[in-house]
Scaffold this motif. Structure first.
Motif, PDB file in Angstrom:
ATOM      1  N   ASP A   1      -4.190  24.144  -3.655  1.00 43.87           N
ATOM      2  CA  ASP A   1      -3.448  24.647  -4.812  1.00 43.87           C
ATOM      3  C   ASP A   1      -4.152  24.320  -6.119  1.00 43.87           C
ATOM      4  OD1 ASP A   1      -3.049  21.969  -4.453  1.00 43.87           O
ATOM      5  OD2 ASP A   1      -0.907  21.986  -4.894  1.00 43.87           O
ATOM      6  N   VAL A   2      -4.813  23.157  -6.168  1.00 43.82           N
ATOM      7  CA  VAL A   2      -5.538  22.783  -7.390  1.00 43.82           C
ATOM      8  C   VAL A   2      -6.785  23.635  -7.554  1.00 43.82           C
ATOM      9  CG1 VAL A   2      -6.750  20.921  -8.570  1.00 43.82           C
ATOM     10  CG2 VAL A   2      -4.632  20.436  -7.334  1.00 43.82           C
ATOM     11  N   ARG A   3      -7.475  23.918  -6.439  1.00 49.34           N
ATOM     12  CA  ARG A   3      -8.636  24.802  -6.523  1.00 49.34           C
ATOM     13  C   ARG A   3      -8.206  26.184  -6.994  1.00 49.34           C
ATOM     14  NH1 ARG A   3     -12.879  21.907  -6.943  1.00 49.34           N
ATOM     15  NH2 ARG A   3     -14.123  23.721  -6.378  1.00 49.34           N
ATOM     16  N   GLY A   4      -7.005  26.591  -6.562  1.00 52.02           N
ATOM     17  CA  GLY A   4      -6.489  27.881  -7.014  1.00 52.02           C
ATOM     18  C   GLY A   4      -6.235  27.917  -8.509  1.00 52.02           C
ATOM     19  N   LEU A   5      -5.859  26.759  -9.070  1.00 51.99           N
ATOM     20  CA  LEU A   5      -5.657  26.690 -10.518  1.00 51.99           C
ATOM     21  C   LEU A   5      -6.953  26.958 -11.273  1.00 51.99           C
ATOM     22  CD1 LEU A   5      -3.254  23.633 -11.009  1.00 51.99           C
ATOM     23  CD2 LEU A   5      -2.701  26.056 -11.208  1.00 51.99           C
ATOM     24  N   ARG A   6      -8.065  26.498 -10.735  1.00 46.12           N
ATOM     25  CA  ARG A   6      -9.351  26.724 -11.396  1.00 46.12           C
ATOM     26  C   ARG A   6      -9.682  28.217 -11.427  1.00 46.12           C
ATOM     27  NH1 ARG A   6     -12.395  22.476 -12.608  1.00 46.12           N
ATOM     28  NH2 ARG A   6     -14.287  23.768 -12.642  1.00 46.12           N
ATOM     29  N   VAL A   7      -9.385  28.902 -10.354  1.00 48.02           N
ATOM     30  CA  VAL A   7      -9.606  30.360 -10.317  1.00 48.02           C
ATOM     31  C   VAL A   7      -8.686  31.051 -11.315  1.00 48.02           C
ATOM     32  CG1 VAL A   7      -9.518  32.415  -8.864  1.00 48.02           C
ATOM     33  CG2 VAL A   7     -10.359  30.261  -7.914  1.00 48.02           C
ATOM     34  N   TYR A   8      -7.426  30.604 -11.342  1.00 45.65           N
ATOM     35  CA  TYR A   8      -6.456  31.221 -12.255  1.00 45.65           C
ATOM     36  C   TYR A   8      -6.797  30.924 -13.716  1.00 45.65           C
ATOM     37  CZ  TYR A   8      -1.862  32.869 -13.815  1.00 45.65           C
ATOM     38  OH  TYR A   8      -0.843  33.565 -14.428  1.00 45.65           O
ATOM     39  N   PHE A   9      -7.378  29.753 -13.970  1.00 38.91           N
ATOM     40  CA  PHE A   9      -7.803  29.410 -15.325  1.00 38.91           C
ATOM     41  C   PHE A   9      -8.795  30.443 -15.860  1.00 38.91           C
ATOM     42  CE2 PHE A   9     -11.393  27.407 -17.609  1.00 38.91           C
ATOM     43  CZ  PHE A   9     -10.775  27.222 -18.840  1.00 38.91           C
ATOM     44  N   GLU A  10      -9.739  30.864 -15.025  1.00 39.51           N
ATOM     45  CA  GLU A  10     -10.703  31.878 -15.458  1.00 39.51           C
ATOM     46  C   GLU A  10      -9.990  33.183 -15.790  1.00 39.51           C
ATOM     47  OE1 GLU A  10     -13.804  31.455 -16.131  1.00 39.51           O
ATOM     48  OE2 GLU A  10     -13.763  29.345 -15.524  1.00 39.51           O
ATOM     49  N   ARG A  11      -8.982  33.516 -15.009  1.00 44.00           N
ATOM     50  CA  ARG A  11      -8.199  34.737 -15.275  1.00 44.00           C
ATOM     51  C   ARG A  11      -7.503  34.646 -16.631  1.00 44.00           C
ATOM     52  NH1 ARG A  11      -5.994  39.086 -16.172  1.00 44.00           N
ATOM     53  NH2 ARG A  11      -4.186  39.930 -15.096  1.00 44.00           N
TER      54      ARG A  11
ATOM     55  N   GLY B   1       4.337  20.398 -26.154  1.00 42.77           N
ATOM     56  CA  GLY B   1       5.207  21.010 -25.152  1.00 42.77           C
ATOM     57  C   GLY B   1       4.513  21.445 -23.878  1.00 42.77           C
ATOM     58  N   VAL B   2       3.227  21.059 -23.713  1.00 43.49           N
ATOM     59  CA  VAL B   2       2.521  21.394 -22.479  1.00 43.49           C
ATOM     60  C   VAL B   2       2.920  20.386 -21.400  1.00 43.49           C
ATOM     61  CG1 VAL B   2       0.265  21.667 -21.384  1.00 43.49           C
ATOM     62  CG2 VAL B   2       0.611  22.412 -23.740  1.00 43.49           C
ATOM     63  N   GLN B   3       3.206  20.877 -20.228  1.00 43.68           N
ATOM     64  CA  GLN B   3       3.706  20.040 -19.138  1.00 43.68           C
ATOM     65  C   GLN B   3       2.577  19.674 -18.179  1.00 43.68           C
ATOM     66  OE1 GLN B   3       6.719  21.932 -16.785  1.00 43.68           O
ATOM     67  NE2 GLN B   3       7.100  20.138 -15.508  1.00 43.68           N
ATOM     68  N   GLY B   4       2.509  18.392 -17.832  1.00 42.87           N
ATOM     69  CA  GLY B   4       1.520  17.934 -16.860  1.00 42.87           C
ATOM     70  C   GLY B   4       2.162  17.715 -15.502  1.00 42.87           C
ATOM     71  N   LEU B   5       1.494  18.159 -14.454  1.00 38.32           N
ATOM     72  CA  LEU B   5       1.988  17.984 -13.092  1.00 38.32           C
ATOM     73  C   LEU B   5       1.097  17.004 -12.342  1.00 38.32           C
ATOM     74  CD1 LEU B   5       2.859  21.678 -12.107  1.00 38.32           C
ATOM     75  CD2 LEU B   5       4.323  19.947 -13.153  1.00 38.32           C
ATOM     76  N   PRO B   6       1.676  16.093 -11.541  1.00 38.48           N
ATOM     77  CA  PRO B   6       0.880  15.066 -10.839  1.00 38.48           C
ATOM     78  C   PRO B   6       0.136  15.630  -9.639  1.00 38.48           C
ATOM     79  CG  PRO B   6       3.195  14.857 -10.254  1.00 38.48           C
ATOM     80  CD  PRO B   6       3.124  15.930 -11.313  1.00 38.48           C
TER      81      PRO B   6
END
Length: 623
Positions: free
Chosen positions: A79-89, A126-131
């Motif tokens: 799921d974290v690797r997926g965030l990196r892909v989504y970040f580029e989007r 207001g940015v939320q951090g997830l563990p």
């Protein structure tokens, strides 16, 4: 002669190489920012509404994209690797928006590493951090925007599952930064939604929870239906709730409000359970028989909407289990309907990501045959539904009685919808200097054939906790209302932005290969189970003919049968492994072929084409 031709060919290739490099450099300068979107759902093409919002920016905006780049790079979680892909989007979309805005968006990308000032600024904004980090540290992935007057808005976290509304969320953030005050919302209702004295209970009331939510987010103004001649010019959204017997003047005011670009959310009802205006304690039967319906007959006719204020929809498929008798178990009530996530359109910002809506004794809308407008359903029954006279529902709330003689029509009834088009006036005979016969632009109206969904009974429990009112919602009716008003409170450009596709594209051919392999695997497994059962049956038959002292011994025939089965078992397991191995081989072959097509085939084709062209040119020159 041959040497001359070779030198000419070499010179031509060198010239082509120089021209190619020059063309690339020239195109980088002349076509800077130009893109060709070949994705199936035009993922990288901004909607017209978004482009209009960006082009209307009259001041620079600062957008800060917070993304935990270092923390996500060290993680092996899928799921974290997926965030990196989504970040580029997300980053590419923001850059595209900046290009359309003509450079009026200053985009900054910040990595808020743990215990840094950047992390503190992200949290404060207001940015939320997830563990989700390798050691449990927080991962940040949000957007903060600010304008020149210190106005600020934020997207707490970019959830990849909500990519459908990525463009809308960012466009809304930008739109909100250009708005300096709360949007003005006018409320016109025959029900006592607001706090104040309740003539029915003869006590002070806190008002409906739905009204409290609206008042927190918008500047709500109450309108008097008896003296309504026009809607104030500063009102962006008009919310009608149970408009009973509105005068022509009041309907004309609503008509002109819509034509000049105002946004309307109308709740009508064939049987408003919260309508106690006709209640008479000395004559309860008269109150029960009194009409509790609301309608907008003149406007609905002009808008090409068919609505029967005398009939209520019963739906057996979505009937909610209720307890009408404390001594009896709950029974499904066909007039009180529960709609789950699968029933709510996930491509509409009003209902996306909601889980439950509950409505009671609702009516239905239908587009007239000759209507020039489009009716887009937001809430709709299944085929197991029918309509009954509203009097029948008012006289009895017994589910069993309402189901007597139930005969589904096979029709899906629209309980809520968007009405889209370029509206014309419902009062063509009226005139005046400010009279509008037709809207300048196309717009939308939200229609709901139920008012009870707004009442506390259908979505929230209000509890008193040491003098404070706590709202415990068991349905998403309040969120649906806020989403609807929030959507309409934006500009027409913002309303026009719909849910888009996602960048995730499943590899359908690989999925088909896997399904085929699973089918073959399952067949082999079933074959193994059948042979196992058959072997056990034979062993039991052979064993049954033995005496008691021979039961623990296997005969030669039993031993052969068991050995044959074990051999067959090993053979089938080998075949199962072969099925899996063949699947991997098929996928690897497909991957290798795709890599060849994407990486090598096109350059080879261009090279061969160039060589053939040069050979053809040399041959013509030789002739």
């Amino acid at each position: 002669m041959l040497s001359t031709r070779q030198s000419l060919t070499g010179g031509a290739l060198a010239l082509l190489a120089v021209l190619f490099v020059a063309l690339v450099l020239l195109s980088n300068q002349l076509l800077r920012g130009a893109r060709l979107d070949l994705t199936e759902q035009s993922l990288y093409t901004l909607a017209d509404g978004t482009r209009n919002i960006l082009k209307k920016l009259d001041e620079p905006l600062q957008l800060t994209l917070y993304f935990s780049d270092k923390a996500t790079a060290e993680s092996n979680r899928t799921d974290v690797r997926g965030l990196r892909v989504y970040f580029e989007r997300v980053r590419e979309l923001l850059e595209e928006m900046n290009g359309v805005a003509g450079g009026k968006i200053r985009l900054e990308v910040v990595d808020p590493v743990a215990y840094s000032e950047a992390e503190d600024r992200a949290v404060a904004a207001g940015v939320q951090g997830l563990p989700l980090g390798p050691a449990g540290e927080k991962i940040f992935f949000g957007l903060v925007g600010s304008n020149s007057t210190d106005g600020q808005a934020a997207i707490a976290f970019f959830d990849p599952s909500k990519e459908t509304f990525l463009e809308y969320d960012i466009a809304k953030l930008i739109h909100d930064l250009t708005t300096t005050k709360k949007p003005s919302v006018a409320l016109l209702s025959s029900l006592n939604l607001a706090p104040g004295f309740d003539p029915n209970s003869m006590q002070m009331s806190d008002g409906w929870a739905a009204y409290q939510q609206l008042a927190q987010l918008f500047e709500v103004k109450a309108l008097d239906a008896n003296n309504l001649k026009s809607i104030p010019a500063d009102v962006k959204v008009l919310v009608l709730v149970h408009p009973k017997q509105l005068s022509d003047d009041a309907q004309y005011a609503i008509d002109q409000f819509v034509l000049r670009g105002g946004h309307l959310l109308a709740f009508v009802d064939p049987n408003a359970e919260t309508d106690f205006a006709s209640a008479d304690p000395s004559n309860p039967m008269a109150g029960m028989l009194a009409s509790k319906a609301s309608d907008l007959p003149a406007l609905f006719k002009a808008w090409g909407v068919e609505y029967d204020a005398k009939h209520v929809v019963l739906d057996r498929e979505h009937a909610l289990a209720v307890s009408s008798n404390p001594d009896a178990p709950p029974s499904r009530h066909p007039g009180i309907l529960r709609f789950g996530k699968a029933d709510l359109p996930q491509n509409d910002v009003v209902s996306a990501n909601l889980d439950t809506l509950i409505v009671g004794s609702a009516g239905a809308f239908k587009a007239a045959k000759d209507s020039p407008y489009q009716l887009v359903p937001l809430l709709q029954t299944g085929s197991q539904a029918m309509t009954v006279p509203a009097e029948r529902v008012r006289m009895s709330q017994d589910p069993a009685e309402l189901l007597n003689g139930f005969a589904a029509s096979g029709e899906g009834y629209v309980l809520a919808a968007r009405l889209q088009g370029k509206f014309k006036t419902a009062f063509p005979n009226r005139s005046g200097p400010e009279h509008l016969a037709e809207a300048k632009d196309s717009s939308e109206i939200l229609l709901v054939a139920d008012t009870d969904l707004l009442s506390n009974r259908y979505w929230v429990r209000v509890q008193n906790f040491f003098g404070q009112k706590l709202l415990n919602a068991f349905a998403d009716n309040g969120d649906w209302l806020v989403n609807a008003v929030d959507n309409l409170a934006g500009s027409s450009d913002l309303i026009s932005i719909r849910g888009r596709g996602t960048s995730y594209r499943p590899f359908t051919l690989v999925e088909q290969l896997k399904l085929a392999a699973d089918d073959r695997f399952r067949v082999k497994e079933q074959e193994l189970q059948r042979e196992l059962g058959e072997t056990e049956r034979k062993l039991v038959e052979l064993q049954s003919g033995k005496s008691a002292d021979q039961k623990q011994l296997l005969s030669a025939e039993q031993q052969r049968e068991l050995e044959n089965f074990l051999k067959r078992k090993l053979q089938i397991r080998k075949e199962l492994r072969e099925v899996r191995r063949q699947l991997d081989a098929d996928i690897d072959t497909l991957g290798a072929w795709l890599k060849f097509v994407n990486i090598a085939l096109l350059p080879i084709a261009i090279t061969l084409g160039s060589l053939l062209y040069l050979a053809w040119g040399s041959r013509r020159a030789a002739v």
